[in-house]
Design a protein around this motif. Structure first.
Motif: not given
Length: 183
Positions: A73-74, A77, A81, A148-149, A151-153, A156
């Motif tokens: 999922r990341l 990003h 980055r 925070t992965a 949340l970003e993915a 949560s």
């Protein structure tokens, strides 16, 4: 009484640890780390945090299962980055997928209360508690990583439902453990 490093040393030497030894953290050390988080300042003394300490092998495995889709999922990003650093992307995905083999993960939630229009100060208060946790851990020789992965993915909600369904939103995850040293 536990011997701590001086504050300046703790602040200047703490780093995020992403690979851990399997050694358990002594309960008295873990308690000091959590107590440091609870002693953090908070706006209006709301103390809007709720921590879940995940330490059983079964619970850690469940958390890793939930996080298993995070690297995929990341991917976009991380790719944007760290375009010029493919090794960082690979290492980050490895860490996220197994949580660095940390023996403990603390889930930081916002308490489920009506805080009206205080979202910014609630976030700041929870962040102060997490920072206290990280600094206390390092002062006691325990490594950590503020994550925070989830949340970003978009994971949560899954973590909340599994570990604290009656609480508020997940704010962050903090891995804890003794740093693995490489030769």
């Amino acid at each position: 009484m536990t011997k701590y490093m001086d504050c300046s040393t703790v602040i200047s030497t703490r780093r995020s640890v992403r690979t851990y030894r399997p050694d358990p953290i002594p309960e008295v050390v873990l308690q000091e780390i959590i107590e440091a988080a609870l002693a953090a300042p908070s706006a209006d003394n709301l103390q809007p945090w709720f921590f879940v300490v995940v330490k059983s092998q079964k619970a850690m495995q469940r958390l890793i299962e939930i996080m298993s889709t995070a690297p995929q999922r990341l991917e976009a990003h991380l790719g944007s980055r760290f375009t010029r650093y493919p090794q960082v992307i690979a290492e980050t995905k490895q860490f996220i997928s197994k949580l660095g083999n940390a023996p403990i993960c603390v889930l930081a939630f916002q308490k489920e209360k009506a805080y009206s229009n205080k979202a910014a100060i609630i976030q700041q208060s929870i962040a102060a508690a997490i920072e206290n946790m990280l600094l206390a851990a390092w002062s006691l020789g325990v490594g950590s990583c503020w994550m925070t992965a989830p949340l970003e993915a978009g994971l949560s909600h899954n973590i909340k439902e599994e570990f604290a369904p009656e609480k508020g939103e997940l704010a962050a995850m903090i891995t804890l453990g003794f740093r693995r040293r490489f030769r």
